[in-house]
Design an enzyme around this catalytic site. Structure first.
Site, PDB file in Angstrom:
ATOM      1  CG  HIS A  81      -1.795   1.175   1.343  1.00  0.00           C
ATOM      2  ND1 HIS A  81      -2.981   1.249   0.654  1.00  0.00           N
ATOM      3  CD2 HIS A  81      -1.681   2.345   2.024  1.00  0.00           C
ATOM      4  CE1 HIS A  81      -3.558   2.401   0.917  1.00  0.00           C
ATOM      5  NE2 HIS A  81      -2.795   3.099   1.739  1.00  0.00           N
ATOM      6  CG  ASP A 160     -11.416   5.000   6.281  1.00  0.00           C
ATOM      7  OD1 ASP A 160     -10.833   5.753   7.072  1.00  0.00           O
ATOM      8  OD2 ASP A 160     -11.191   4.993   5.053  1.00  0.00           O
ATOM      9  NE  ARG A 167      -9.010  11.630   9.155  1.00  0.00           N
ATOM     10  CZ  ARG A 167      -8.233  10.722   8.561  1.00  0.00           C
ATOM     11  NH1 ARG A 167      -8.694   9.542   8.229  1.00  0.00           N
ATOM     12  NH2 ARG A 167      -6.972  10.982   8.305  1.00  0.00           N
ATOM     13  CB  SER A 182      -7.812   6.029   7.898  1.00  0.00           C
ATOM     14  OG  SER A 182      -8.132   6.010   6.537  1.00  0.00           O
ATOM     15  CE  LYS A 186      -8.686   3.019   4.159  1.00  0.00           C
ATOM     16  NZ  LYS A 186      -8.705   4.325   3.548  1.00  0.00           N
TER      17      LYS A 186
HETATM   18  N1  URA Z   1      -5.048   7.281   3.119  1.00  0.00           N
HETATM   19  C1  URA Z   1      -6.075   6.693   3.797  1.00  0.00           C
HETATM   20  O1  URA Z   1      -6.588   5.647   3.401  1.00  0.00           O
HETATM   21  N2  URA Z   1      -6.516   7.313   4.908  1.00  0.00           N
HETATM   22  C2  URA Z   1      -5.995   8.469   5.388  1.00  0.00           C
HETATM   23  O2  URA Z   1      -6.431   8.933   6.396  1.00  0.00           O
HETATM   24  C3  URA Z   1      -4.944   9.050   4.665  1.00  0.00           C
HETATM   25  C4  URA Z   1      -4.476   8.423   3.536  1.00  0.00           C
END
Ligand code: URA
Length: 432
Positions: A81, A160, A167, A182, A186
């Site tokens: 990621h 999220d 946010r 966050s 995932k």
């Molecule tokens: N990428 C994400 O998935 N979440 C964040 O808060 C910032 C970058």
């Protein structure tokens, strides 16, 4: 009571697991209103979360949605990621590299928004390539050829999505614990054996300096550890775009060139580093051995062969990714951009290059916009290169003739110049 949860966080105290469950669970079910969640987010922004709170928050968020169980795919599955960059086509390169060595790369990716691109958009620039695989098809393919790349299926971490939207409008995106929970919620929702994170640092990234990037990296490693998942982090530079292209088909082309051993040096270096970390997490061998193995997948062409196999498996035209022809979409208008200044390039604002590419049609202003696969920006000079006035510093690709002028202005404003040779930022800042 939500009121008491807010008081505790506002006063810099910890929230218990039960309190976090009440807050997040209530918010997802629309029982906690936006204004209370927004107040909590702002309190977290200033008061932060402890490692325990962060891990609890991640776990609570992760269980608000589907868990994608990959345990019936044979072999070691390693995910990768990136925290978001400009010109970041690394997934298209490292996935085939490690899969060609027997490490399973079964990855669900997203689309681009604003100045950042998304892997799904890049893949869809390959004629015929399908990213809407069912979960069963996705797993069957990963079992058969060791690689599958699809758009996000199911309902992964709905908490999220809802929290991120809040946010975004309350200026609370760039807080380490909120970013870490966050991202990790995932990642943990997909049951792989290990995760390699590419944390970007610089003007084009959430994390503007190395101290913040290390803090975020350590937070994510800690969350992984508390959930029994191995996590490695590479912190890499985003003070200029990665490689020489920004835009979907242009980036696919560059990914193919990199897998053929003719890619830009920075992109190849980062891909070898990340692929080696993925091989290491999969137990292939020592760091040095894995670097050699990763390099060999480029030298022998085995990574490129795996990419071609992936494209064929997902309905794409293999000729479109086979050098030298590479039958990928091309834009109607291709315009060279000439430097208005002279000297050494001191900085290239990656975000501005990403926005210029978006103006040309390569990206989305809002979620439902369509992207043009052929559009984007090729940069021909990078930090440390000397340029004369009138020399070509970039090439724009677009089908929107009227947008060439605003995209050019945006792009030219991305560059700064100096009379003296500037320090070229190291690409790989740290490996954790
Ligand atoms: N990428 C994400 O998935 N979440 C964040 O808060 C910032 C970058």
């Amino acid at each position: 009571m939500i009121y008491d949860i807010l008081i505790r966080k506002r006063n810099g105290l910890e929230n218990s697991r039960e309190e976090l469950e009440e807050l997040i669970g209530g918010f997802v079910k629309d029982k906690v209103p936006d204004y209370q969640m927004a107040a909590w987010l702002m309190a977290v922004y200033f008061r932060h979360l402890s490692a325990r709170e962060r891990a609890d928050l991640t776990e609570i968020m992760l269980h608000t949605g589907d868990i994608i169980d990959l345990s019936d795919i044979n072999g070691t599955k390693i995910d990768k990621h990136s925290t978001g960059g400009v010109g970041d086509k690394v997934t298209l390169i490292v996935g085939p590299m490690v899969a060609s060595e027997g490490v399973v790369f079964a990855k669900l990716s997203g689309r681009g928004l604003g100045h950042t691109g998304g892997t799904v958009d890049k893949l869809e620039s390959i004629p015929g390539f399908r990213t809407d695989l069912s979960l069963d098809h996705f797993k069957e393919q990963a079992n058969r050829i060791g690689i599958a790349l699809a758009g996000q299926t199911g309902n992964i971490v709905p908490a999220d999505k809802k929290i991120y939207a809040l946010r975004d409008v309350t200026t609370t995106v760039d807080e380490v614990s909120l970013i870490a929970s966050s991202i990790m919620s995932k990642k943990l929702a997909i049951t792989t054996d290990g995760i390699v994170l590419d944390v970007k640092v610089g003007t084009g990234a959430f994390m503007k300096n190395i101290r913040e990037a290390e803090e975020l990296s350590k937070a994510m490693i800690d969350i992984g550890k508390r959930h029994g998942r191995s996590v490695s982090v590479v912190i890499s530079d985003m003070n200029q775009p990665l490689g020489m292209t920004v835009g979907n088909a242009l980036e696919v082309r560059e990914a193919i060139e990199t897998l053929s051993g003719h890619g830009p040096e920075d992109l190849e270096q980062l891909c070898i580093c990340l692929a080696a970390k993925m091989l290491e997490l999969a137990g292939v061998g020592s760091e040095e051995h894995c670097v050699n193995v990763a390099r060999k997948t480029i030298e022998t062409g085995s990574g490129l062969e795996k990419l071609i196999e992936l494209v064929r498996a997902q309905g794409g035209d293999p000729k479109s990714v086979t050098p030298p022809t590479m039958n990928l979409p091309r834009a109607q208008f291709v315009r060279e951009i000439f430097s208005e200044a002279e000297g050494y390039i001191e900085s290239i604002d990656a975000e501005a290059v990403g926005l210029s590419s978006m103006i040309l049609g390569a990206g989305r202003r809002s979620k439902d916009d369509k992207v043009d696969p052929a559009a984007g920006v090729e940069i021909t000079k990078k930090i440390g290169n000397k340029v004369e006035r009138g020399e070509v510093i970039a090439v724009l690709h677009t089908n929107l003739e009227d947008n060439i002028e605003p995209a050019t202005r945006k792009l030219l404003a991305a560059y700064t110049f100096s009379d003296d040779m500037p320090e070229v930022p190291a690409l790989i800042k740290s490996v954790l």
